[in-house]
Design a protein around this motif. Structure first.
Motif, PDB file in Angstrom:
ATOM      1  N   HIS A 202      85.100  54.578  82.617  1.00  0.00           N
ATOM      2  CA  HIS A 202      85.362  53.159  82.372  1.00  0.00           C
ATOM      3  C   HIS A 202      84.691  52.735  81.067  1.00  0.00           C
ATOM      4  N   LEU A 203      85.386  51.958  80.270  1.00  0.00           N
ATOM      5  CA  LEU A 203      84.755  51.308  79.123  1.00  0.00           C
ATOM      6  C   LEU A 203      83.938  50.111  79.611  1.00  0.00           C
ATOM      7  N   GLN A 204      84.597  49.175  80.272  1.00  0.00           N
ATOM      8  CA  GLN A 204      83.885  48.054  80.896  1.00  0.00           C
ATOM      9  C   GLN A 204      83.612  48.423  82.342  1.00  0.00           C
ATOM     10  N   ARG A 226      78.948  60.953  80.168  1.00  0.00           N
ATOM     11  CA  ARG A 226      77.568  60.525  80.383  1.00  0.00           C
ATOM     12  C   ARG A 226      76.999  59.871  79.129  1.00  0.00           C
ATOM     13  N   LEU A 227      77.304  60.415  77.977  1.00  0.00           N
ATOM     14  CA  LEU A 227      76.796  59.830  76.739  1.00  0.00           C
ATOM     15  C   LEU A 227      77.433  58.471  76.454  1.00  0.00           C
ATOM     16  N   LEU A 228      78.686  58.283  76.877  1.00  0.00           N
ATOM     17  CA  LEU A 228      79.314  56.964  76.748  1.00  0.00           C
ATOM     18  C   LEU A 228      78.577  55.948  77.620  1.00  0.00           C
ATOM     19  N   ASP A 229      78.265  56.329  78.861  1.00  0.00           N
ATOM     20  CA  ASP A 229      77.586  55.402  79.773  1.00  0.00           C
ATOM     21  C   ASP A 229      76.136  55.146  79.377  1.00  0.00           C
ATOM     22  N   ARG A 230      75.519  56.079  78.653  1.00  0.00           N
ATOM     23  CA  ARG A 230      74.153  55.859  78.184  1.00  0.00           C
ATOM     24  C   ARG A 230      74.100  55.095  76.868  1.00  0.00           C
ATOM     25  N   GLY A 231      75.250  54.861  76.253  1.00  0.00           N
ATOM     26  CA  GLY A 231      75.288  54.129  74.994  1.00  0.00           C
ATOM     27  C   GLY A 231      75.088  54.989  73.771  1.00  0.00           C
ATOM     28  N   VAL A 232      75.047  56.302  73.940  1.00  0.00           N
ATOM     29  CA  VAL A 232      74.963  57.212  72.788  1.00  0.00           C
ATOM     30  C   VAL A 232      76.285  57.202  72.036  1.00  0.00           C
ATOM     31  N   LEU A 233      77.385  57.170  72.780  1.00  0.00           N
ATOM     32  CA  LEU A 233      78.714  57.151  72.187  1.00  0.00           C
ATOM     33  C   LEU A 233      79.392  55.822  72.489  1.00  0.00           C
ATOM     34  N   GLY A 234      80.284  55.428  71.613  1.00  0.00           N
ATOM     35  CA  GLY A 234      81.070  54.229  71.802  1.00  0.00           C
ATOM     36  C   GLY A 234      82.413  54.394  71.130  1.00  0.00           C
ATOM     37  N   VAL A 241      85.448  57.238  67.175  1.00  0.00           N
ATOM     38  CA  VAL A 241      84.236  57.435  67.960  1.00  0.00           C
ATOM     39  C   VAL A 241      83.042  56.894  67.178  1.00  0.00           C
ATOM     40  N   ALA A 242      82.185  56.138  67.847  1.00  0.00           N
ATOM     41  CA  ALA A 242      80.916  55.686  67.274  1.00  0.00           C
ATOM     42  C   ALA A 242      79.781  56.491  67.908  1.00  0.00           C
ATOM     43  N   VAL A 243      78.820  56.899  67.096  1.00  0.00           N
ATOM     44  CA  VAL A 243      77.646  57.639  67.555  1.00  0.00           C
ATOM     45  C   VAL A 243      76.413  56.821  67.195  1.00  0.00           C
ATOM     46  N   SER A 244      75.563  56.564  68.173  1.00  0.00           N
ATOM     47  CA  SER A 244      74.385  55.743  67.932  1.00  0.00           C
ATOM     48  C   SER A 244      73.428  56.422  66.964  1.00  0.00           C
ATOM     49  N   ARG A 245      72.937  55.641  66.028  1.00  0.00           N
ATOM     50  CA  ARG A 245      71.928  56.149  65.097  1.00  0.00           C
ATOM     51  C   ARG A 245      70.610  56.431  65.802  1.00  0.00           C
ATOM     52  N   TRP A 283      83.320  44.779  75.131  1.00  0.00           N
ATOM     53  CA  TRP A 283      82.289  44.704  76.156  1.00  0.00           C
ATOM     54  C   TRP A 283      81.353  45.898  76.056  1.00  0.00           C
ATOM     55  N   HIS A 284      81.897  47.095  75.955  1.00  0.00           N
ATOM     56  CA  HIS A 284      81.042  48.287  75.880  1.00  0.00           C
ATOM     57  C   HIS A 284      80.168  48.243  74.636  1.00  0.00           C
ATOM     58  N   THR A 285      80.724  47.815  73.519  1.00  0.00           N
ATOM     59  CA  THR A 285      79.955  47.747  72.272  1.00  0.00           C
ATOM     60  C   THR A 285      78.782  46.786  72.405  1.00  0.00           C
ATOM     61  N   ALA A 286      79.014  45.642  73.051  1.00  0.00           N
ATOM     62  CA  ALA A 286      77.974  44.613  73.156  1.00  0.00           C
ATOM     63  C   ALA A 286      76.970  44.901  74.260  1.00  0.00           C
ATOM     64  N   GLN A 287      77.413  45.515  75.366  1.00  0.00           N
ATOM     65  CA  GLN A 287      76.570  45.618  76.549  1.00  0.00           C
ATOM     66  C   GLN A 287      76.011  47.008  76.814  1.00  0.00           C
ATOM     67  N   VAL A 288      76.549  48.038  76.176  1.00  0.00           N
ATOM     68  CA  VAL A 288      76.107  49.400  76.472  1.00  0.00           C
ATOM     69  C   VAL A 288      75.733  50.182  75.214  1.00  0.00           C
ATOM     70  N   PHE A 289      76.561  50.143  74.181  1.00  0.00           N
ATOM     71  CA  PHE A 289      76.344  50.987  73.005  1.00  0.00           C
ATOM     72  C   PHE A 289      75.045  50.636  72.288  1.00  0.00           C
ATOM     73  N   ARG A 290      74.307  51.672  71.908  1.00  0.00           N
ATOM     74  CA  ARG A 290      73.018  51.473  71.233  1.00  0.00           C
ATOM     75  C   ARG A 290      73.228  51.423  69.724  1.00  0.00           C
ATOM     76  N   SER A 291      73.588  50.255  69.249  1.00  0.00           N
ATOM     77  CA  SER A 291      73.839  50.094  67.828  1.00  0.00           C
ATOM     78  C   SER A 291      72.522  50.166  67.043  1.00  0.00           C
ATOM     79  N   PRO A 292      72.596  50.447  65.746  1.00  0.00           N
ATOM     80  CA  PRO A 292      73.789  50.617  64.925  1.00  0.00           C
ATOM     81  C   PRO A 292      74.379  52.014  65.037  1.00  0.00           C
ATOM     82  N   ALA A 293      75.614  52.140  64.562  1.00  0.00           N
ATOM     83  CA  ALA A 293      76.287  53.430  64.598  1.00  0.00           C
ATOM     84  C   ALA A 293      75.950  54.247  63.363  1.00  0.00           C
ATOM     85  N   ARG A 294      75.971  55.552  63.530  1.00  0.00           N
ATOM     86  CA  ARG A 294      75.801  56.456  62.387  1.00  0.00           C
ATOM     87  C   ARG A 294      76.999  56.347  61.450  1.00  0.00           C
TER      88      ARG A 294
END
Length: 299
Positions: A202-204, A226-234, A241-245, A283-294
């Motif tokens: 799920h994204l949201q 798992r990495l999507l749900d931990r906010g490593v990926l978005g 694909v976004a990867v958390s810095r 929603w995922h970008t704001a509530q889960v992803f660990r910004s900023p992206a690489r």
């Protein structure tokens, strides 16, 4: 008294899909301490570091003080009590006051009595909190970080009282939509005619209003789920694909499996099927992803 219902009714700021699992994380930590130490109070000085770590790892991608849930959970009826040497109750959520000697929290005596009388209640409450606030891929990690032992506890999902039942067709529809390939890395694998290592992510999250629909799903390998749900990926609105810095990995395998995904196009579902909805991506970008992206790696 139905303690599961009471725990699930704790007040949280969840308007417009905002994640606020601060009180649930404190309760999971308190249940773990109860498993280990019984009804002993928890000094704030002992709770601050592990609670802060839980908030950092599994809370929303914004800074939150552990003093916030430690104090504000006292506002929920017969759940949590904060004690001070002078008997005046919680001094507030400010860290300087909570760090004073003798400030400690504990589960309300009625709840502690119920937990003592029914040892299975710890597992029931923990499962309820996990199901109501976090994606299933995170449950084991949260329990390990909090020190909770739920081994051998097999209980029906209590949040069916609050959430609609999961659609059993969701997984198959998402995997078929993406033709049984990870939308991030292209992995596919089969064993005796059955797809292995692939999930419908799920994204949201369902616990925050995300529907069991293809436009809220991605077929991902278990690692990238798992990495999507931990906010490593978005996922960006440009369908890349976004990867958390903030994610650090130095081995060749990590570079290949994670870092090199940055900027890679996300696979499209089959023609005629809905692509991920922009609102779910936001929603995922704001509530889960660990910004900023690489920044994407240079070609």
């Amino acid at each position: 008294m139905d303690w599961v219902e009471r725990i699930l009714r704790i007040r949280q700021h969840t308007q417009h899909g905002v994640r606020a699992p601060h009180k649930p994380l404190l309760l999971l930590l308190a249940l773990a301490r109860f498993q280990r130490d019984g009804d002993r109070p928890i000094p704030f000085s002992a709770a601050e570091e592990p609670l802060g770590r839980l908030l950092t790892e599994f809370g929303p991608p914004r800074s939150t003080s552990p003093g916030y849930p430690f104090h504000h959970l006292t506002n929920d009826d017969k759940i949590w009590v904060v004690e001070t040497p002078d008997g005046t109750g919680s001094p507030g959520s400010g860290l300087s006051k909570l760090r004073r000697p003798g400030v400690q929290g504990r589960l309300h005596p009625d709840l502690a009595h119920a937990l003592t009388a029914d040892p299975s209640l710890v597992g029931q409450l923990a499962r309820a909190l996990l199901e109501a606030n976090f994606e299933p891929s995170l449950h084991d990690d949260i329990c390990q970080e909090a020190g909770l032992d739920l081994e051998g506890i097999d209980l029906p999902a209590p949040t069916e009282r609050l959430l609609p039942p999961r659609d059993p067709r969701f997984r198959m529809r998402v995997l078929e939509a993406y033709e049984y390939c990870c939308a991030f890395c292209g992995y596919e694998g089969w064993l005796n005619g059955t797809a292995v290592g692939l999930d419908a992510a799920h994204l949201q999250w369902r616990s925050y209003g995300g529907p069991d629909q293809v436009d809220n799903g991605l077929c991902l390998c278990t690692l990238h789920h798992r990495l999507l749900d931990r906010g490593v990926l978005g996922m960006t609105q440009d369908r890349t694909v976004a990867v958390s810095r903030k994610f650090i990995g130095r081995t060749a395998a990590t570079l290949k499996l994670v870092h090199e995904l940055s900027g890679r196009p996300v696979s499209e579902p089959q023609s005629g099927l809905p692509t991920p909805n922009a609102l779910h991506i936001d929603w995922h970008t704001a509530q889960v992803f660990r910004s900023p992206a690489r920044e994407p790696a240079a070609a």
